[in-house]
Write a protein that holds these residues in place. Sequence first.
Motif, short mmCIF file in Angstrom:
data_model
loop_
_atom_site.label_atom_id
_atom_site.label_comp_id
_atom_site.label_asym_id
_atom_site.label_seq_id
_atom_site.Cartn_x
_atom_site.Cartn_y
_atom_site.Cartn_z
N CYS A 170 0.83 -1.21 0.00
CA CYS A 170 0.00 0.00 0.00
C CYS A 170 0.86 1.26 0.00
N ARG A 171 1.94 1.24 0.77
CA ARG A 171 2.84 2.39 0.78
C ARG A 171 3.48 2.61 -0.59
N GLU A 172 3.90 1.52 -1.22
CA GLU A 172 4.53 1.63 -2.53
C GLU A 172 3.57 2.21 -3.56
N LEU A 173 2.31 1.82 -3.49
CA LEU A 173 1.31 2.38 -4.41
C LEU A 173 1.16 3.89 -4.19
N ALA A 174 1.11 4.31 -2.92
CA ALA A 174 0.99 5.73 -2.62
C ALA A 174 2.22 6.49 -3.10
N GLU A 175 3.40 5.92 -2.91
CA GLU A 175 4.63 6.58 -3.35
C GLU A 175 4.70 6.65 -4.87
N LEU A 176 4.21 5.62 -5.53
CA LEU A 176 4.21 5.62 -6.99
C LEU A 176 3.31 6.73 -7.52
N ARG A 177 2.18 6.91 -6.86
CA ARG A 177 1.27 7.99 -7.25
C ARG A 177 1.97 9.34 -7.11
N CYS A 178 2.78 9.50 -6.06
CA CYS A 178 3.53 10.75 -5.87
C CYS A 178 4.50 11.00 -7.02
N ALA A 179 4.90 9.95 -7.69
CA ALA A 179 5.87 10.08 -8.78
C ALA A 179 5.24 10.49 -10.09
N PHE A 180 4.06 9.89 -10.44
CA PHE A 180 3.54 10.14 -11.79
C PHE A 180 2.46 11.21 -11.86
N GLU A 181 1.73 11.48 -10.78
CA GLU A 181 0.66 12.47 -10.88
C GLU A 181 1.18 13.90 -11.06
N PRO A 182 2.29 14.31 -10.41
CA PRO A 182 2.83 15.63 -10.73
C PRO A 182 3.22 15.76 -12.20
N LEU A 183 3.76 14.68 -12.77
CA LEU A 183 4.10 14.70 -14.19
C LEU A 183 2.83 14.83 -15.03
N ALA A 184 1.78 14.11 -14.64
CA ALA A 184 0.52 14.20 -15.38
C ALA A 184 -0.02 15.62 -15.35
N ALA A 185 0.04 16.27 -14.18
CA ALA A 185 -0.44 17.65 -14.07
C ALA A 185 0.40 18.60 -14.93
N GLN A 186 1.71 18.38 -14.93
CA GLN A 186 2.60 19.23 -15.73
C GLN A 186 2.31 19.09 -17.22
N LEU A 187 2.11 17.86 -17.67
CA LEU A 187 1.87 17.63 -19.09
C LEU A 187 0.47 18.07 -19.52
N ALA A 188 -0.49 18.02 -18.60
CA ALA A 188 -1.86 18.42 -18.93
C ALA A 188 -2.02 19.93 -18.95
N ALA A 189 -1.11 20.65 -18.29
CA ALA A 189 -1.23 22.11 -18.20
C ALA A 189 -1.26 22.76 -19.58
N GLY A 190 -2.26 23.60 -19.80
CA GLY A 190 -2.40 24.30 -21.07
C GLY A 190 -2.95 23.47 -22.20
N ARG A 191 -3.27 22.21 -21.93
CA ARG A 191 -3.74 21.32 -22.98
C ARG A 191 -5.20 20.89 -22.78
N LEU A 192 -5.84 21.37 -21.74
CA LEU A 192 -7.22 21.00 -21.49
C LEU A 192 -8.14 21.70 -22.47
N GLY A 193 -9.11 20.94 -22.97
CA GLY A 193 -10.14 21.55 -23.79
C GLY A 193 -11.04 22.41 -22.92
N GLU A 194 -11.93 23.16 -23.57
CA GLU A 194 -12.80 24.07 -22.82
C GLU A 194 -13.68 23.31 -21.83
N ALA A 195 -14.25 22.18 -22.27
CA ALA A 195 -15.14 21.41 -21.39
C ALA A 195 -14.37 20.83 -20.20
N ALA A 196 -13.17 20.30 -20.46
CA ALA A 196 -12.38 19.71 -19.39
C ALA A 196 -11.93 20.76 -18.40
N GLY A 197 -11.54 21.93 -18.89
CA GLY A 197 -11.13 23.02 -18.00
C GLY A 197 -12.27 23.47 -17.12
N ALA A 198 -13.45 23.58 -17.72
CA ALA A 198 -14.63 23.99 -16.94
C ALA A 198 -14.97 22.95 -15.88
N ARG A 199 -14.86 21.69 -16.22
CA ARG A 199 -15.17 20.64 -15.26
C ARG A 199 -14.16 20.63 -14.12
#
Length: 279
Positions: free
Chosen positions: A136-165
């Motif tokens: 369980c700890r490893e899963l939580a730590e893994l999430r800490c590794a890839f979700e910041p990257l996901a947020a960085q890559l998604a920045a500025g790329r959201l469509g209008e509907a996704a941004g509004a949501r």
Amino acid sequence: MTGAAAPVETLPAPAPSPVANTLAAAAAGTLPDSYLSLRAGTQARGLHGQLVQQLGRMIVAGELGADRPLVPEEIGRRFEVSRTVVRESLRVLEAKGMVTARPNVGTRIRPVPEWNLLDPDVIEWRAAGVAGLDQCRELAELRCAFEPLAAQLAAGRLGEAAGARLAELAAVLKQAAANGDQAGYAKADGEFHALLVAECPNRMVEHLARVVSGAAESAGMRRRSCGPMNDAAAASHQRLADEVVAGDGAAAASVMRAMLAAQLEEQAPAYGLPGQRGQ
């Protein structure tokens, strides 16, 4: 000889083993849903699927094959299944990296680091065993590794509907925190993070996120909010949404990293950190 052997017909019939009863119930479709694996790969495959589950759990627990090769004939007798079922089950475990079969050597358990540790079944077995807290700890730590990257890559790329949501979900989180609505907060938090991952233009990150999310549920880990449910945490979600919509990837990654670090710190006592490394 001191006496004649008892006629075969007078000997009591051996009691069916619990595992054999379980496997038979699985084949008949009479097992409760709580027993059946959540994994599509081995669910609803009768004896074969249930034997894979049983052997996998025993290997993870160190109860099988720790000091000697796995002998298909012995496994067949122990679990009262055919050699074909045993052979197919061992092939599945070999595909998961847990065992290896070699001529003149037999089938042996492979070292844990060589297992496919992202396989949903392997995660489930480890989470249910002696290494549950580590898993369980490893899963939580893994999430800490890839979700910041996901947020960085998604920045500025959201469509209008996704941004509004995303903005709408941030508002829902703020309201849920103000109302003390834990269930509503957790639901909105889950959708918020899933939306960011879905909008990430990296399909491998998205796939990894699905694996980790599914594994967490399989392991009995309910999605937790990023840190305590309070106004400050809700404000962090709002700030993250703003940075993503504005296209500031570095800032979005920084906010996400801080949120997940807060979550891990909150959950550290439950994980027993610093924990003992298990299988």
